[in-house]
Design an enzyme around this catalytic site. Sequence first.
Site, PDB file in Angstrom:
ATOM      1  N   ARG A 180       0.734  -1.166   0.091  1.00 28.78           N
ATOM      2  CA  ARG A 180       0.002   0.012   0.124  1.00 28.78           C
ATOM      3  C   ARG A 180       0.898   1.416   0.103  1.00 28.78           C
ATOM      4  O   ARG A 180       0.774   2.253   0.612  1.00 28.78           O
ATOM      5  CB  ARG A 180      -0.999   0.170   1.143  1.00 28.78           C
ATOM      6  CG  ARG A 180      -2.073  -1.032   1.203  1.00 28.78           C
ATOM      7  CD  ARG A 180      -3.041  -1.008   0.048  1.00 28.78           C
ATOM      8  NE  ARG A 180      -3.832  -2.110  -0.017  1.00 28.78           N
ATOM      9  CZ  ARG A 180      -3.471  -3.577  -0.485  1.00 28.78           C
ATOM     10  NH1 ARG A 180      -2.140  -3.510  -1.243  1.00 28.78           N
ATOM     11  NH2 ARG A 180      -3.993  -4.449  -0.470  1.00 28.78           N
ATOM     12  N   SER A 231     -10.704  -0.687   3.306  1.00 27.19           N
ATOM     13  CA  SER A 231     -10.166  -1.118   4.595  1.00 27.19           C
ATOM     14  C   SER A 231      -9.587   0.183   5.474  1.00 27.19           C
ATOM     15  O   SER A 231      -9.054   0.787   4.983  1.00 27.19           O
ATOM     16  CB  SER A 231      -8.906  -1.992   4.330  1.00 27.19           C
ATOM     17  OG  SER A 231      -9.140  -3.320   3.807  1.00 27.19           O
ATOM     18  N   GLU A 301      -5.246   3.013   6.697  1.00 27.70           N
ATOM     19  CA  GLU A 301      -4.785   2.860   5.388  1.00 27.70           C
ATOM     20  C   GLU A 301      -5.629   3.922   4.662  1.00 27.70           C
ATOM     21  O   GLU A 301      -5.535   4.417   3.665  1.00 27.70           O
ATOM     22  CB  GLU A 301      -5.521   1.372   4.835  1.00 27.70           C
ATOM     23  CG  GLU A 301      -5.208   1.375   3.398  1.00 27.70           C
ATOM     24  CD  GLU A 301      -5.312  -0.051   2.913  1.00 27.70           C
ATOM     25  OE1 GLU A 301      -5.226  -0.996   3.601  1.00 27.70           O
ATOM     26  OE2 GLU A 301      -5.925  -0.358   1.773  1.00 27.70           O
TER      27      GLU A 301
HETATM   28  C1  LIG Z   1     -15.792  -0.543  -1.157  1.00 30.57           C
HETATM   29  C2  LIG Z   1     -14.338  -0.410  -1.210  1.00 30.57           C
HETATM   30  C3  LIG Z   1     -13.489  -1.338  -1.450  1.00 30.57           C
HETATM   31  C4  LIG Z   1     -12.152  -1.118  -1.509  1.00 30.57           C
HETATM   32  N1  LIG Z   1     -11.193  -2.468  -1.764  1.00 30.57           N
HETATM   33  C5  LIG Z   1      -9.860  -2.390  -2.005  1.00 30.57           C
HETATM   34  C6  LIG Z   1      -9.139  -3.283  -2.136  1.00 30.57           C
HETATM   35  O1  LIG Z   1      -9.491  -4.357  -2.426  1.00 30.57           O
HETATM   36  N2  LIG Z   1      -7.793  -3.247  -2.177  1.00 30.57           N
HETATM   37  C7  LIG Z   1      -7.314  -1.752  -2.255  1.00 30.57           C
HETATM   38  O2  LIG Z   1      -6.061  -1.720  -2.454  1.00 30.57           O
HETATM   39  N3  LIG Z   1      -7.931  -0.731  -1.745  1.00 30.57           N
HETATM   40  C8  LIG Z   1      -9.381  -0.886  -2.007  1.00 30.57           C
HETATM   41  N4  LIG Z   1     -10.151   0.049  -1.722  1.00 30.57           N
HETATM   42  C9  LIG Z   1      -9.276   1.518  -1.378  1.00 30.57           C
HETATM   43  C10 LIG Z   1      -9.297   2.441  -3.012  1.00 30.57           C
HETATM   44  O3  LIG Z   1     -10.422   1.761  -3.707  1.00 30.57           O
HETATM   45  C11 LIG Z   1      -7.887   2.365  -3.422  1.00 30.57           C
HETATM   46  O4  LIG Z   1      -6.853   2.676  -2.628  1.00 30.57           O
HETATM   47  C12 LIG Z   1      -7.844   2.773  -4.899  1.00 30.57           C
HETATM   48  O5  LIG Z   1      -6.619   2.584  -5.368  1.00 30.57           O
HETATM   49  C13 LIG Z   1      -8.020   4.632  -4.570  1.00 30.57           C
HETATM   50  O6  LIG Z   1      -8.225   4.912  -5.835  1.00 30.57           O
HETATM   51  P1  LIG Z   1      -8.874   6.292  -6.148  1.00 30.57           P
HETATM   52  O7  LIG Z   1      -8.898   6.481  -7.417  1.00 30.57           O
HETATM   53  O8  LIG Z   1     -10.404   6.257  -5.356  1.00 30.57           O
HETATM   54  O9  LIG Z   1      -8.156   7.136  -5.330  1.00 30.57           O
HETATM   55  P2  LIG Z   1      -8.332   8.322  -4.371  1.00 30.57           P
HETATM   56  O10 LIG Z   1      -9.115   7.991  -3.173  1.00 30.57           O
HETATM   57  O11 LIG Z   1      -9.070   9.605  -5.209  1.00 30.57           O
HETATM   58  O12 LIG Z   1      -6.949   9.088  -4.000  1.00 30.57           O
HETATM   59  C14 LIG Z   1      -6.248   8.007  -3.219  1.00 30.57           C
HETATM   60  C15 LIG Z   1      -4.814   8.828  -3.135  1.00 30.57           C
HETATM   61  O13 LIG Z   1      -4.123   8.854  -4.262  1.00 30.57           O
HETATM   62  C16 LIG Z   1      -3.779  10.241  -4.862  1.00 30.57           C
HETATM   63  N5  LIG Z   1      -4.104  10.071  -6.189  1.00 30.57           N
HETATM   64  C17 LIG Z   1      -5.095  10.008  -6.910  1.00 30.57           C
HETATM   65  N6  LIG Z   1      -5.136   9.861  -8.089  1.00 30.57           N
HETATM   66  C18 LIG Z   1      -3.778  10.617  -8.282  1.00 30.57           C
HETATM   67  C19 LIG Z   1      -3.003  10.880  -9.536  1.00 30.57           C
HETATM   68  N7  LIG Z   1      -3.471  10.727 -10.750  1.00 30.57           N
HETATM   69  N8  LIG Z   1      -1.828  11.156  -9.183  1.00 30.57           N
HETATM   70  C20 LIG Z   1      -1.078  11.454  -8.110  1.00 30.57           C
HETATM   71  N9  LIG Z   1      -1.941  11.022  -6.847  1.00 30.57           N
HETATM   72  C21 LIG Z   1      -3.133  10.534  -6.964  1.00 30.57           C
HETATM   73  C22 LIG Z   1      -4.760  10.895  -4.060  1.00 30.57           C
HETATM   74  O14 LIG Z   1      -4.158  12.142  -3.916  1.00 30.57           O
HETATM   75  C23 LIG Z   1      -4.753  10.297  -2.652  1.00 30.57           C
HETATM   76  O15 LIG Z   1      -3.766  10.416  -1.901  1.00 30.57           O
HETATM   77  C24 LIG Z   1     -11.646  -0.071  -1.448  1.00 30.57           C
HETATM   78  C25 LIG Z   1     -12.372   1.074  -1.426  1.00 30.57           C
HETATM   79  C26 LIG Z   1     -13.810   0.794  -1.120  1.00 30.57           C
HETATM   80  C27 LIG Z   1     -14.680   2.161  -0.955  1.00 30.57           C
END
Ligand SMILES: Cc1cc2nc3c(=O)[nH]c(=O)nc-3n(C[C@H](O)[C@H](O)[C@H](O)COP(=O)(O)OP(=O)(O)OC[C@H]3O[C@@H](n4cnc5c(N)ncnc54)[C@H](O)[C@@H]3O)c2cc1C
Length: 336
Positions: A180, A231, A301
């Site tokens: 992560r 998580s 996380e």
């Molecule tokens: C129901 C549910 C299930 C999930 N299951 C999992 C799982 O199985 N495994 C897992 O690892 N995670 C899981 N997650 C968490 C999440 O989906 C992941 O961490 C995902 O990768 C975040 O992506 P996002 O586009 O939503 O990022 P955001 O939440 O929008 O951003 C997360 C971080 O990344 C940064 N960021 C986003 N885009 C960029 C970019 N283009 N450049 C630089 N920085 C950027 C943001 O500034 C922030 O710091 C889950 C979440 C939910 C709600």
Amino acid sequence: MEQLEQAILEIKKTLPGMTLLENEPMSEHSSFRIGGPVRALAVPGDVTSVSRICHILKEHKLAPMLVGNCTNILFPDEGLPELFLISTEKLQKLFLLPDGAIYAEAGVSLSKLASFAQANGLAGLEFASGIPGTVGGGLRMNAGAYGGEMKDVVESVVYYYLPEQTLYEIPKDNCKFAYRSSVFQTAAGFAILSAVFRLPEGNRDEIAAKMRELNERRRDKQPLDLPSAGSAFKRPEGHYAAALIDEAGLKGFAVGGAQVSEKHAGFVVNKGGATSHDVHELMMQVRRIVHEKFQVALEPEIILLPPDYKLEDNGPAIRLNHVTVTDMSGMTDRET
Ligand SMILES: Cc1cc2nc3c(=O)[nH]c(=O)nc-3n(C[C@H](O)[C@H](O)[C@H](O)COP(=O)(O)OP(=O)(O)OC[C@H]3O[C@@H](n4cnc5c(N)ncnc54)[C@H](O)[C@@H]3O)c2cc1C
């Protein structure tokens, strides 16, 4: 503040057609359905516009925070009046390169990327098909599930590096991927724009069946019917956060509208009307109780904003997994 207002005016003048939401409530965008207004949320239509916004903000000694689907962030109820967000929502280019690798822009959802790989008979992204984030967010977090992680499938990443105002393409070995975590978390100023994924060939039907199976497991185990940010805590070494929280008797434990999911103790869910304060308080209590019972320190996380927010408790010191992105004056040099 004045610098930010000037930068916003200049951005509007430079990119007049771009969607720029001002004082935008983040409860509308975050998967937690929690969060007050940020000063601005820009939705640029292409990667060049991202660079132009970054450039203008840098001229004013500011940096934006990039966001994808906001599925891993808790925004504060009181809002962040000094924060400028750039959404990658419109960065949706996704195609096969002549050598068979996949090119995807930062805003492509992981489920769309996994489906695209499956449709082209490429295996290895099945794990990502149920993660609700984007390519950009997934790479920054090195998202993973069911034994797979972004680091296993990505070949290279293109990003705009704010301090130098330069585009870089780096191979995955320079991304410092770990559980992560990635190089993109170690300093402010990385705007991930796109990535190349190299995957082995596979059988389309078998890939589809694997995706179905993993998504069924997810639906069975996870509270997908309630708002959350996935998580709440990272997996502590040698343990599972959900198992510790469950064994501590905390399933269903609630503070206000925030609750440790009754279905999966690793998730904090918004049962309705939860505030960011409820979630912070709940996470703090969970950490304290788990530490008391098992002497294990749980680390969040979920990205808790603002970045300098401290969980005041009697447990071990907490390290927030986010770095400040609004003030670049003290920024150090790139490490990659
Ligand atoms: C129901 C549910 C299930 C999930 N299951 C999992 C799982 O199985 N495994 C897992 O690892 N995670 C899981 N997650 C968490 C999440 O989906 C992941 O961490 C995902 O990768 C975040 O992506 P996002 O586009 O939503 O990022 P955001 O939440 O929008 O951003 C997360 C971080 O990344 C940064 N960021 C986003 N885009 C960029 C970019 N283009 N450049 C630089 N920085 C950027 C943001 O500034 C922030 O710091 C889950 C979440 C939910 C709600």
